[in-house]
Design a protein around this motif. Sequence first.
Motif, PDB file in Angstrom:
ATOM      1  N   TYR A 224       7.959  -2.382   6.132  1.00 47.00           N
ATOM      2  CA  TYR A 224       6.614  -2.934   6.290  1.00 47.00           C
ATOM      3  C   TYR A 224       6.700  -4.183   7.170  1.00 47.00           C
ATOM      4  O   TYR A 224       7.480  -5.102   6.890  1.00 47.00           O
ATOM      5  CB  TYR A 224       6.050  -3.276   4.914  1.00 47.00           C
ATOM      6  N   ASP A 411       0.667   2.897   3.765  1.00 49.52           N
ATOM      7  CA  ASP A 411       0.930   1.657   3.063  1.00 49.52           C
ATOM      8  C   ASP A 411       2.143   0.921   3.620  1.00 49.52           C
ATOM      9  O   ASP A 411       2.323  -0.251   3.361  1.00 49.52           O
ATOM     10  CB  ASP A 411       1.158   1.931   1.574  1.00 49.52           C
ATOM     11  N   SER A 418      -2.796  -2.499   7.200  1.00 42.91           N
ATOM     12  CA  SER A 418      -3.080  -2.535   5.769  1.00 42.91           C
ATOM     13  C   SER A 418      -4.391  -3.244   5.469  1.00 42.91           C
ATOM     14  O   SER A 418      -5.065  -2.936   4.490  1.00 42.91           O
ATOM     15  CB  SER A 418      -1.947  -3.247   5.019  1.00 42.91           C
ATOM     16  N   PHE A 534      -1.050  -7.353   1.630  1.00 47.19           N
ATOM     17  CA  PHE A 534      -0.921  -6.212   0.726  1.00 47.19           C
ATOM     18  C   PHE A 534      -2.212  -6.058  -0.084  1.00 47.19           C
ATOM     19  O   PHE A 534      -2.240  -6.308  -1.272  1.00 47.19           O
ATOM     20  CB  PHE A 534       0.252  -6.406  -0.230  1.00 47.19           C
ATOM     21  N   LYS A 537      -5.613  -1.038  -2.931  1.00 46.58           N
ATOM     22  CA  LYS A 537      -6.255   0.180  -2.462  1.00 46.58           C
ATOM     23  C   LYS A 537      -6.433   1.111  -3.652  1.00 46.58           C
ATOM     24  O   LYS A 537      -6.010   0.819  -4.762  1.00 46.58           O
ATOM     25  CB  LYS A 537      -5.391   0.865  -1.395  1.00 46.58           C
ATOM     26  N   SER A 541      -0.627  -0.316  -3.757  1.00 40.37           N
ATOM     27  CA  SER A 541      -0.530  -1.083  -2.521  1.00 40.37           C
ATOM     28  C   SER A 541       0.889  -1.056  -2.010  1.00 40.37           C
ATOM     29  O   SER A 541       1.830  -0.714  -2.692  1.00 40.37           O
ATOM     30  CB  SER A 541      -0.947  -2.538  -2.781  1.00 40.37           C
ATOM     31  N   ALA A 542       1.041  -1.489  -0.734  1.00 40.18           N
ATOM     32  CA  ALA A 542       2.385  -1.550  -0.149  1.00 40.18           C
ATOM     33  C   ALA A 542       3.275  -2.469  -0.950  1.00 40.18           C
ATOM     34  O   ALA A 542       4.449  -2.219  -1.141  1.00 40.18           O
ATOM     35  CB  ALA A 542       2.281  -2.023   1.305  1.00 40.18           C
TER      36      ALA A 542
END
Length: 629
Positions: A224, A411, A418, A534, A537, A541-542
């Motif tokens: 990420y 993600d 994001s 982040f 969602k 989430s990531a």
Amino acid sequence: MGLCYNYYMKINANSFVNEKPEKVLKTVFGYDSFRPLQKEIISNVLKGRDTLAVMPTGGGKSICYQIPALILKGITLVVSPLISLMQDQVGSLKTSGVNSVFLNSSLNLDEYLQAIEQIKTGKTKIVYVSPEGLASEKIRKLLTAPEVEISAITIDEAHCVSSWGHDFRPDYLEIKTIRRLIPDAVMLALTATATEQVRKDITQNLGMKNPEIFISSFNRKNIYLEVQPKRNALNQVVNCIKKHPDQSGIIYCYSRKQVDELTQALDNMGFSVLNYHAGLNDAQRAKNQELFIKDEVQIIVATIAFGMGINKPNVRFVINYDLPKSIEEFYQEIGRAGRDGLPSSALLLYSAADIHKIRFFFEEAANPEQSEALLQGMIKYATSRICRRKTLLAYFGEKYDTNDRNQDEEDCCCDICSAGEIPLSDVTIPAQKLLCCVIRTSQRFGSSYVIDVLMGSKNKRILENGHNKLSTWGIGTEYGREDWFELTDLLIDQGFLMKTGEYNILEVTPLGKRFLASRETLNLPLRPVSYTAFPKKNKSSANSRIIAEKPAAGDELAEKIIEQLKAWRKRKADDLNVAPYMIFGDKTLMDLAAKKPKNKTELLNVYGIGSAKSEEFGRSILQIISEIE
């Protein structure tokens, strides 16, 4: 880092000569399939064709020479830049049953003579040597001895041969001469980062013969990407660390002083942390690196000198505390995260002041124009307002279509993607205030000073300049400081403002002046101060995926197996004086917990378990799993 080599089952040096690559992959390394381009590269080498392979860190470059080394009749010579890298590779090979040796200054006389004996008698298939060692008459005499057959020459970190590479080493230029001494050996050059110019330098400077060039995707999907303006750097670092509790991470700083200061600050806060830079003596550097590799220490704060020599697969985060000098350097550093393919993160803290620190040394550079060109690529990435992965890959000539991401990848992309589409908001009045304040302060100051004036600061410099008496002093209380910085960046992107000179002085452009005169409405995607990389969602989430991803969600038995296997792995690694990942990586532990093998046949179907590891560790693993079940 010593190894109890006699413990491991050894594979006969010639057991796999002329064998198929797929069989070696499964039997020795425990993998069912090749990663992208691995098979093609291996096939090309086995055909005797010189090969340049550009693959991302964690993409599986080592397999590309280790499998041909076992299949080819003679020895594969691996030119490697660091002692620690050689030790890491030899240690990992030993745990898989493959005998390999290195020749460097870390060996005492008896160890050195033993390595020579194994080379001369054909008991080893892979020999690691540094470019400096390769240039010595003693080693060249050994490699050209009648009883020594060199089938392949592998150049690891091949970008070091190019002056356009981020880690140029003049000693690499001497490698070309060894080719003349061993003309029949096939050559394989490997690197994680190489632009077109660097690739050209590699093939020419190594004297490669009509090489086939393989370029893997530079897209590390599991990492990420995030950039934050450097405001309160220590707090930003701490926030990132807290997202990765009890996980390994590397923090890169520009200077030794910054490394020591940040290490001390984190240590005072109770974090498990050590420093690493060239100012420490060799023994201390080696000790700190070993503690990190063995999971005795969670975090290493380091200069760029750290990381190239290790293959630690479970680094979950990399933080660039300062701006790297080039995209190549940055990509190499963040590539040390998530080498096992599990979710990891790369955070860059960006400040215009970092640019000044880097440019300060340009006058001493051999090619200042080249240094500036490399820096501009890094600045473009740091200031990009489009998908960071797209910007990063474009630098290496690779196209990335954000529309092609599947839900799982979404993600793991970057902070910009994001966040989703940021709605436009009316910033007409705040923009007018900011532009007017730049003009009122005579367009002689940077963004931080202008924002201080807007927010009514009474610091000494503002009072001395009399700017507390300006009509724009204190009129910006509707925004917080971070929002003003965000608006400044947006106005620069839109062409209303520009930064000039060495100190990034703000100036209002002709477009900005026309905007002030026209009093037109201005709508821009201003991110709120509460923005986080982040966001929550509908799915996880990531952030939560990076911290808590498990292979068998909701399987409490699997969780217990992973916990017990990690404890066993650490004990076994300590007994053997090796890093835990050399026993098994996290990915293997997760696959064991998911598949729960009941016998050695089932054990061989687990990711990363080959015949040697099954023989040596299988009984203990099966017992742990059966006791928990």
